[in-house]
Design an enzyme around this catalytic site. Structure first.
Site, short mmCIF file in Angstrom:
data_model
loop_
_atom_site.label_atom_id
_atom_site.label_comp_id
_atom_site.label_asym_id
_atom_site.label_seq_id
_atom_site.Cartn_x
_atom_site.Cartn_y
_atom_site.Cartn_z
N SER A 120 3.28 -6.43 -7.45
CA SER A 120 4.19 -7.34 -8.15
C SER A 120 3.67 -7.68 -9.54
O SER A 120 4.43 -7.74 -10.51
CB SER A 120 4.40 -8.62 -7.33
OG SER A 120 5.04 -8.33 -6.11
N HIS A 165 0.84 -1.20 0.00
CA HIS A 165 0.00 0.00 0.00
C HIS A 165 0.87 1.26 0.00
O HIS A 165 0.58 2.24 -0.68
CB HIS A 165 -0.92 -0.01 1.22
CG HIS A 165 -1.88 -1.17 1.23
ND1 HIS A 165 -3.24 -1.00 1.10
CD2 HIS A 165 -1.67 -2.50 1.32
CE1 HIS A 165 -3.83 -2.19 1.13
NE2 HIS A 165 -2.89 -3.11 1.26
N TRP A 221 -0.80 -7.34 -6.16
CA TRP A 221 -1.10 -6.47 -7.31
C TRP A 221 0.09 -5.63 -7.74
O TRP A 221 0.33 -5.43 -8.92
CB TRP A 221 -2.32 -5.61 -7.03
CG TRP A 221 -2.77 -4.85 -8.24
CD1 TRP A 221 -2.90 -3.50 -8.37
CD2 TRP A 221 -3.13 -5.39 -9.53
NE1 TRP A 221 -3.31 -3.16 -9.64
CE2 TRP A 221 -3.45 -4.31 -10.37
CE3 TRP A 221 -3.19 -6.69 -10.05
CZ2 TRP A 221 -3.85 -4.48 -11.70
CZ3 TRP A 221 -3.58 -6.86 -11.39
CH2 TRP A 221 -3.91 -5.77 -12.19
N ASP A 243 -6.48 5.38 1.75
CA ASP A 243 -6.50 4.00 1.30
C ASP A 243 -7.92 3.46 1.36
O ASP A 243 -8.61 3.64 2.38
CB ASP A 243 -5.56 3.16 2.19
CG ASP A 243 -5.18 1.85 1.54
OD1 ASP A 243 -6.09 1.08 1.19
OD2 ASP A 243 -3.98 1.60 1.37
N HIS A 297 3.68 -14.38 -5.64
CA HIS A 297 2.40 -14.62 -4.97
C HIS A 297 1.26 -13.89 -5.69
O HIS A 297 0.10 -14.03 -5.31
CB HIS A 297 2.49 -14.17 -3.52
CG HIS A 297 2.63 -12.69 -3.35
ND1 HIS A 297 3.51 -11.93 -4.09
CD2 HIS A 297 1.99 -11.81 -2.54
CE1 HIS A 297 3.40 -10.66 -3.74
NE2 HIS A 297 2.49 -10.55 -2.80
N1 UDP Z 1 9.19 -5.76 -2.98
C1 UDP Z 1 10.50 -5.33 -2.97
N2 UDP Z 1 11.48 -6.23 -2.67
C2 UDP Z 1 11.22 -7.53 -2.39
C3 UDP Z 1 9.88 -7.96 -2.40
C4 UDP Z 1 8.88 -7.06 -2.71
O1 UDP Z 1 10.79 -4.16 -3.22
O2 UDP Z 1 12.16 -8.27 -2.11
C5 UDP Z 1 8.12 -4.79 -3.28
C6 UDP Z 1 7.48 -5.06 -4.61
O3 UDP Z 1 8.22 -4.41 -5.63
C7 UDP Z 1 6.08 -4.51 -4.42
C8 UDP Z 1 5.81 -4.68 -2.94
O4 UDP Z 1 7.08 -4.90 -2.33
O5 UDP Z 1 6.05 -3.14 -4.78
C9 UDP Z 1 4.91 -5.85 -2.62
O6 UDP Z 1 3.61 -5.53 -2.96
P1 UDP Z 1 2.60 -6.61 -3.55
O7 UDP Z 1 1.31 -5.91 -3.81
O8 UDP Z 1 3.20 -7.31 -4.72
O9 UDP Z 1 2.46 -7.71 -2.43
P2 UDP Z 1 2.19 -7.66 -0.84
O10 UDP Z 1 3.52 -7.45 -0.21
O11 UDP Z 1 1.24 -6.54 -0.58
O12 UDP Z 1 1.63 -9.00 -0.55
#
Ligand code: UDP
Length: 452
Positions: free
Chosen positions: A356, A19, A354, A115, A351
């Site tokens: 990613s 977020h 959104w 949000d 996973h």
């Molecule tokens: N991310 C990162 N490094 C990592 C893993 C994730 O910078 O090693 C960032 C990724 O680029 C994304 C965010 O963390 O912007 C994860 O958001 P996402 O919506 O994919 O998944 P969530 O963490 O909310 O389950």
């Protein structure tokens, strides 16, 4: 308020990494439009955040999230975090909005962009006379599915893990199955109905009361879902993928940049990038299956293993990966957007969060999805069955499936071709004259008009 003062927007994300990233991209876009922006963090996150990455000119304020500072902010504490944000957090937010009325450091607030999973942030702002917009950081398809939860419950199409087709989400009758539906905050392996789901769905639908709903998506990806959502909203803006033009993410974990040099040493599209985002946790058994499957592909892989991701201690995991072969590199947190942009990355085992998903889409990297919870189940269905830019493992996790799907994603020219085409389209969408860029311009105008 005089028209000469710049518009001043308070941006208030839900205090989780995905977020924060997404709303920082939005913040960068608003700063580019000449607005003043105040970014509202929780105290805990503000102390962890990599500030160097933040856009210059951004003002940071914070409210407590209500949990003790040493309390883990993990997927296991999401319910507690929600409760304390909706009580302690919301009271502090109200007090902060009141104090900003007599703030001499910045022009009066033009609006709040809150949000979309914090209905209180919209309600309190409006109650105090500050217009509020809702920003939902997830996909439009998941948004529509959450809007449809009451219908799904009525039709008896929940609980989830089943192959039965779903009729309760309009426009998705042809391909959506129960196991593709978004979940609550717990991963209900047994499929028991999570009563929180109704509350979450209601909270999400509350954006209909805000001045507008903003989504980080593009009409080219999610036009049909957007068209179904629009009638429920006062206005709707689809302005994504935001990071493609306004990358301003900042991490709560420290990024291990050494993996970039490691990637430099690899051939084009020869490496599998593996990351399950900031919240997903896996069992030791699942870890072992992922590892065996990845090793069996024969490809080099870069694996993000957050310290809180597997119950087993990090050193044991690292040892296991090392023993499995020299082709693996483990980091605790990667500079993900840089990694996905790197020529050496051939596919992304993810996973399906959104952010990613959008980051992979913008770079044309084929995905293999193992969705964990929330919107990830429906995102991965869209990846596998609608956009067809990747493969969906859904709830299955064993070494043979990991090996087979990763191989296919690395080697399939068709997947790569479609992923590439989507990336090209998204570039057009965010460029001047594109649908997302035009909606962003319209949003900027919308906010300017709120000052009148
Ligand atoms: N991310 C990162 N490094 C990592 C893993 C994730 O910078 O090693 C960032 C990724 O680029 C994304 C965010 O963390 O912007 C994860 O958001 P996402 O919506 O994919 O998944 P969530 O963490 O909310 O389950």
């Amino acid at each position: 308020q005089g028209m000469d003062a710049p518009a001043h927007v308070l941006v208030f994300p839900w205090p989780l990494q995905g977020h924060i990233n997404c709303m920082l991209h939005l913040t960068a876009a608003l700063l580019d439009a000449g607005f003043r922006v105040t970014f509202l963090h929780t105290e805990h996150n503000l102390s962890r955040l990599a500030r160097a990455a933040l856009p210059p000119g951004l003002r940071l304020l914070s409210v407590p999230d209500g949990l003790p500072d040493d309390h883990p902010r993990s997927v296991r504490s999401l319910k507690e975090l929600t409760e304390s944000m909706f009580t302690t957090g919301s009271a502090a937010y109200r007090a902060l909005l009141l104090s900003l009325r007599s703030d001499s450091d910045a022009p009066p607030l033009t609006c709040v962009i809150a949000d979309g999973i914090m209905p209180f942030a919209v309600d309190i702002a409006e109650e105090l006379g500050v217009p509020a917009l809702a920003f939902r950081t997830a996909s439009a398809c998941s948004y529509l599915a959450y809007l449809s939860v009451p219908t799904l419950v009525e039709l008896g199409e929940v609980p989830f893990p089943a192959d039965d087709p779903v009729r309760g989400v309009p426009g998705m009758e042809g391909f959506l199955r129960r196991r593709d539906l978004p979940r609550g905050v717990g991963r209900s392996e047994d499929g028991a109905f999570d009563p929180m789901l109704l509350a979450i769905a209601e909270g999400i639908a509350h954006a209909g009361k805000a001045r507008a709903l903003i989504l980080n998506t593009a009409a080219s990806m999610e036009g049909p879902a957007l068209a179904r959502i629009a009638p429920h909203m006062r206005d709707l803006f689809a302005i994504g993928p935001l990071h493609a033009e306004h990358d301003a993410a900042a991490s709560l974990w420290s990024e291990d940049d050494s993996c970039m040099a490691w990637l430099d040493g690899h051939g084009d599209r020869s490496v599998v990038y593996v990351s399950l985002g900031s919240l997903a946790v896996i069992s030791h058994e699942q870890f072992t299956e992922f590892l065996a499957g990845l090793v069996a592909t024969g490809y080099a892989f870069l694996w993000v293993l957050r310290p809180d991701m597997v119950k087993t201690t990090g050193s044991v995991l690292r040892e296991a990966v090392k023993e499995a072969g020299s082709k693996a590199r483990v980091v605790e947190w990667a500079p993900q957007r840089g990694v996905l942009r790197h020529r050496a990355v051939g596919c992304f085992l993810t996973h399906g969060g959104w952010n990613s998903t959008l980051e992979a889409a913008a770079e044309g990297v084929p995905m293999v999805c193992w969705p964990f919870f929330a919107d990830q189940q429906i995102n991965s269905r869209f990846v596998g069955a609608v956009w067809r830019t990747g493969l969906d493992m859904k709830d299955l996790c064993n070494r043979a499936i990991v090996q087979g799907k990763v191989r296919e994603a690395m080697e399939s020219g068709e997947l790569r071709g479609r992923a590439h085409a989507m990336a090209q389209q998204l570039k057009l969408d965010v460029a001047v004259g594109g649908s997302s860029s035009s909606d962003l311009e319209r949003l900027v105008g919308f906010i300017r008009e709120l000052r009148a």
